[in-house]
Structure formats: C-alpha cells, structure tokens
Design a protein around this motif. Structure first.
Motif, PDB file in Angstrom:
ATOM      1  N   ALA A  19       5.308  44.937 -27.815  1.00  8.13           N
ATOM      2  CA  ALA A  19       4.381  43.816 -27.911  1.00  8.13           C
ATOM      3  C   ALA A  19       4.396  42.963 -26.653  1.00  8.13           C
ATOM      4  CB  ALA A  19       4.731  42.962 -29.118  1.00  8.13           C
ATOM      5  N   GLY A  20       3.208  42.659 -26.171  1.00  8.06           N
ATOM      6  CA  GLY A  20       2.934  41.664 -25.140  1.00  8.06           C
ATOM      7  C   GLY A  20       3.802  41.669 -23.917  1.00  8.06           C
ATOM      8  N   HIS A  21       4.739  40.727 -23.858  1.00 12.39           N
ATOM      9  CA  HIS A  21       5.500  40.509 -22.641  1.00 12.39           C
ATOM     10  C   HIS A  21       6.452  41.644 -22.331  1.00 12.39           C
ATOM     11  CE1 HIS A  21       8.192  39.087 -25.815  1.00 12.39           C
ATOM     12  NE2 HIS A  21       9.171  39.312 -24.966  1.00 12.39           N
ATOM     13  N   GLN A  22       6.902  42.384 -23.355  1.00 13.36           N
ATOM     14  CA  GLN A  22       7.858  43.463 -23.100  1.00 13.36           C
ATOM     15  C   GLN A  22       7.241  44.547 -22.220  1.00 13.36           C
ATOM     16  OE1 GLN A  22       9.065  44.881 -26.900  1.00 13.36           O
ATOM     17  NE2 GLN A  22      10.531  43.237 -27.220  1.00 13.36           N
ATOM     18  N   CYS A  23       5.990  44.921 -22.480  1.00 16.86           N
ATOM     19  CA  CYS A  23       5.357  45.983 -21.697  1.00 16.86           C
ATOM     20  C   CYS A  23       5.176  45.567 -20.255  1.00 16.86           C
ATOM     21  CB  CYS A  23       3.995  46.360 -22.275  1.00 16.86           C
ATOM     22  SG  CYS A  23       4.122  47.531 -23.608  1.00 16.86           S
ATOM     23  N   GLY A  24       4.944  44.302 -20.013  1.00 14.09           N
ATOM     24  CA  GLY A  24       4.716  43.856 -18.648  1.00 14.09           C
ATOM     25  C   GLY A  24       5.957  43.908 -17.784  1.00 14.09           C
ATOM     26  N   PHE A  25       7.142  43.839 -18.401  1.00 15.68           N
ATOM     27  CA  PHE A  25       8.372  43.803 -17.622  1.00 15.68           C
ATOM     28  C   PHE A  25       9.184  45.081 -17.728  1.00 15.68           C
ATOM     29  CE2 PHE A  25       7.497  39.297 -18.563  1.00 15.68           C
ATOM     30  CZ  PHE A  25       7.327  38.877 -17.259  1.00 15.68           C
ATOM     31  N   MET A  26       8.800  45.966 -18.604  1.00 15.43           N
ATOM     32  CA  MET A  26       9.555  47.211 -18.762  1.00 15.43           C
ATOM     33  C   MET A  26       8.844  48.327 -18.013  1.00 15.43           C
ATOM     34  SD  MET A  26      10.438  46.993 -22.808  1.00 15.43           S
ATOM     35  CE  MET A  26      11.277  48.533 -22.871  1.00 15.43           C
ATOM     36  N   GLY A  27       9.621  49.198 -17.410  1.00  9.69           N
ATOM     37  CA  GLY A  27       9.047  50.361 -16.757  1.00  9.69           C
ATOM     38  C   GLY A  27       8.679  51.415 -17.790  1.00  9.69           C
ATOM     39  N   VAL A  28       7.970  52.439 -17.363  1.00  8.96           N
ATOM     40  CA  VAL A  28       7.534  53.502 -18.270  1.00  8.96           C
ATOM     41  C   VAL A  28       8.723  54.200 -18.898  1.00  8.96           C
ATOM     42  CG1 VAL A  28       6.302  55.692 -18.378  1.00  8.96           C
ATOM     43  CG2 VAL A  28       5.414  53.848 -16.977  1.00  8.96           C
ATOM     44  N   GLU A  29       9.756  54.451 -18.119  1.00  5.49           N
ATOM     45  CA  GLU A  29      10.925  55.161 -18.627  1.00  5.49           C
ATOM     46  C   GLU A  29      11.606  54.375 -19.746  1.00  5.49           C
ATOM     47  OE1 GLU A  29      14.715  57.574 -16.787  1.00  5.49           O
ATOM     48  OE2 GLU A  29      13.828  55.940 -15.642  1.00  5.49           O
ATOM     49  N   GLU A  30      11.755  53.058 -19.570  1.00  8.93           N
ATOM     50  CA  GLU A  30      12.423  52.243 -20.581  1.00  8.93           C
ATOM     51  C   GLU A  30      11.607  52.152 -21.866  1.00  8.93           C
ATOM     52  OE1 GLU A  30      11.819  50.822 -17.484  1.00  8.93           O
ATOM     53  OE2 GLU A  30      13.789  51.060 -16.579  1.00  8.93           O
ATOM     54  N   VAL A  31      10.278  52.025 -21.725  1.00  3.95           N
ATOM     55  CA  VAL A  31       9.430  51.887 -22.909  1.00  3.95           C
ATOM     56  C   VAL A  31       9.423  53.165 -23.722  1.00  3.95           C
ATOM     57  CG1 VAL A  31       7.042  51.598 -23.687  1.00  3.95           C
ATOM     58  CG2 VAL A  31       7.975  50.088 -21.944  1.00  3.95           C
ATOM     59  N   THR A  32       9.314  54.302 -23.073  1.00  2.32           N
ATOM     60  CA  THR A  32       9.223  55.567 -23.812  1.00  2.32           C
ATOM     61  C   THR A  32      10.556  55.985 -24.400  1.00  2.32           C
ATOM     62  OG1 THR A  32       9.542  56.796 -21.762  1.00  2.32           O
ATOM     63  CG2 THR A  32       7.269  56.422 -22.492  1.00  2.32           C
ATOM     64  N   LEU A  52      -3.008  60.144 -30.254  1.00  5.20           N
ATOM     65  CA  LEU A  52      -2.860  61.184 -29.240  1.00  5.20           C
ATOM     66  C   LEU A  52      -2.094  60.652 -28.037  1.00  5.20           C
ATOM     67  CD1 LEU A  52      -3.580  64.060 -28.281  1.00  5.20           C
ATOM     68  CD2 LEU A  52      -5.664  63.093 -27.320  1.00  5.20           C
ATOM     69  N   LEU A  53      -2.370  59.399 -27.649  1.00  6.20           N
ATOM     70  CA  LEU A  53      -1.660  58.777 -26.531  1.00  6.20           C
ATOM     71  C   LEU A  53      -0.165  58.667 -26.822  1.00  6.20           C
ATOM     72  CD1 LEU A  53      -1.816  57.302 -23.780  1.00  6.20           C
ATOM     73  CD2 LEU A  53      -2.187  55.203 -25.059  1.00  6.20           C
ATOM     74  N   ILE A  57       2.696  60.664 -24.690  1.00  9.54           N
ATOM     75  CA  ILE A  57       3.732  59.912 -23.974  1.00  9.54           C
ATOM     76  C   ILE A  57       5.111  60.358 -24.436  1.00  9.54           C
ATOM     77  CG2 ILE A  57       4.769  57.615 -23.695  1.00  9.54           C
ATOM     78  CD1 ILE A  57       1.938  56.477 -23.607  1.00  9.54           C
ATOM     79  N   LYS A  58       5.278  60.586 -25.742  1.00  2.99           N
ATOM     80  CA  LYS A  58       6.577  61.025 -26.246  1.00  2.99           C
ATOM     81  C   LYS A  58       6.925  62.436 -25.758  1.00  2.99           C
ATOM     82  CE  LYS A  58       7.121  58.391 -30.493  1.00  2.99           C
ATOM     83  NZ  LYS A  58       7.224  58.478 -31.950  1.00  2.99           N
ATOM     84  N   ALA A  59       5.934  63.307 -25.630  1.00  5.40           N
ATOM     85  CA  ALA A  59       6.190  64.697 -25.247  1.00  5.40           C
ATOM     86  C   ALA A  59       6.317  64.883 -23.740  1.00  5.40           C
ATOM     87  CB  ALA A  59       5.060  65.588 -25.768  1.00  5.40           C
ATOM     88  N   PHE A  60       5.859  63.917 -22.946  1.00  8.09           N
ATOM     89  CA  PHE A  60       5.859  64.078 -21.496  1.00  8.09           C
ATOM     90  C   PHE A  60       7.246  63.812 -20.934  1.00  8.09           C
ATOM     91  CE2 PHE A  60       4.958  62.804 -17.123  1.00  8.09           C
ATOM     92  CZ  PHE A  60       4.150  63.852 -16.735  1.00  8.09           C
ATOM     93  N   PRO A  61       7.830  64.784 -20.246  1.00 10.85           N
ATOM     94  CA  PRO A  61       9.147  64.536 -19.646  1.00 10.85           C
ATOM     95  C   PRO A  61       9.007  63.660 -18.409  1.00 10.85           C
ATOM     96  CG  PRO A  61       8.387  66.721 -19.064  1.00 10.85           C
ATOM     97  CD  PRO A  61       7.359  66.140 -19.994  1.00 10.85           C
TER      98      PRO A  61
END
Length: 163
Positions: A19-32, A52-53, A57-61
């Motif tokens: 939610a919101g502020h977390q996505c703005g400060f987290m990198g792709v690796e941390e979020v996934t 589908l997204l 994202i979950k399947a992409f290494p």
C-alpha cells in the motif's frame, strides 16, 4: 529496473499488497519477496490484468547485478536486442508476414490504375461477382451472360470465351 511504485498506479499497488508509501520506497526485489505480495487481492477483484500481473511478477526470477548500469534495450529480432530503436525492426516483429505470391508484381505495381488492379486481383482470387457465383447465393437468379446469352457466366467465359 526502477521502483515498482513508478511502474504501477497507486490503486494497483494497493491490490498488489504494498500500500501507498511502501511501494515508493521499496525496490522490486524487496516487494516481490514479501510474503503478502498479491495475497490481499479483494475477492471482488475480477480484473484479469491485475491477476496476470501478480502471477507474472511472482514467476519472474529477479537477478540484480550491482556492478552493471541499467540500460533500455529494444528488440531487434526474436532473440536479439539493441540500444537504438528502429521503427523498421519493430514493424517486422509485430506484422503478420505472409507468402508473396508470384502474381503480386503483375497486379500491384507503382503505375497501376487502382480500379483495374482491384478487378484483376478479384479475378485472380476468383471472387468476381459473376453470374455463376451469384447463382450459388440465391436460387432463381438469372446467371447467364448478358453479352452473348451463354447460360453459365463464369470468369473464364467473360475474359476468354465470350465472343
């Protein structure tokens, strides 16, 4: 690769579980890699694009290299990429390529008269509205040749046999 918050809208980030502020400060690796990523999709969310997204994202290494700089690459061929965008390569990748017929240069050439080229193209494809072809669509239609009275008006009769 950038931040996930810049890649998706704020509403989509809520659906994805960051939610919101977390996505703005987290990198792709941390979020996934978070356990709750995509888990709190509402039951009423029927958008197949969002689902589908999440699955993609979950399947992409994710393999991030810290010693190289990010670069945008454009697809040049099926398995070849380049740094420069060219419309020609993009057009060749997205278009449906079909077989070039041997008669195409006879019909479609720079000095053709479009009306005549279209009629010749229809004749080659055997799609002219001749009496024989029209009679197959409707019963009781007169399909004779209007020029000579031949009972069956076909393409071959009109172009080669009609006196």
């Amino acid at each position: 690769m950038g931040r996930l918050g810049k890649a998706v809208s704020s509403q989509t980030s809520v659906f994805l579980g960051c939610a919101g502020h977390q996505c703005g400060f987290m990198g792709v690796e941390e979020v996934t890699q978070t356990e709750t990523f995509g888990e709190n999709l509402p039951a009423s969310c029927r958008d197949p694009g969002i689902r589908l997204l999440v699955d993609q994202i979950k399947a992409f290494p994710i393999v991030l290299s810290t010693d190289t700089e990010d670069a945008a690459l454009w697809k040049k061929d099926v398995n070849e990429f380049q740094k420069v965008f060219t419309a020609h390569n993009t057009w060749n990748l997205i278009r449906m390529q079909k077989v070039v017929h041997p008669w195409s240069r006879i019909v479609w050439f720079p000095q053709n008269v479009p009306r005549f080229a279209f009629v010749v193209w229809l004749a080659i494809k055997d799609s002219l509205a001749t009496g024989h072809r029209l009679s197959s669509w409707s019963q009781g239609l007169a399909c004779g040749c209007v020029f000579c009275g031949e009972p069956d008006e076909t393409k071959d009769h009109l172009f080669f046999a009609c006196p």
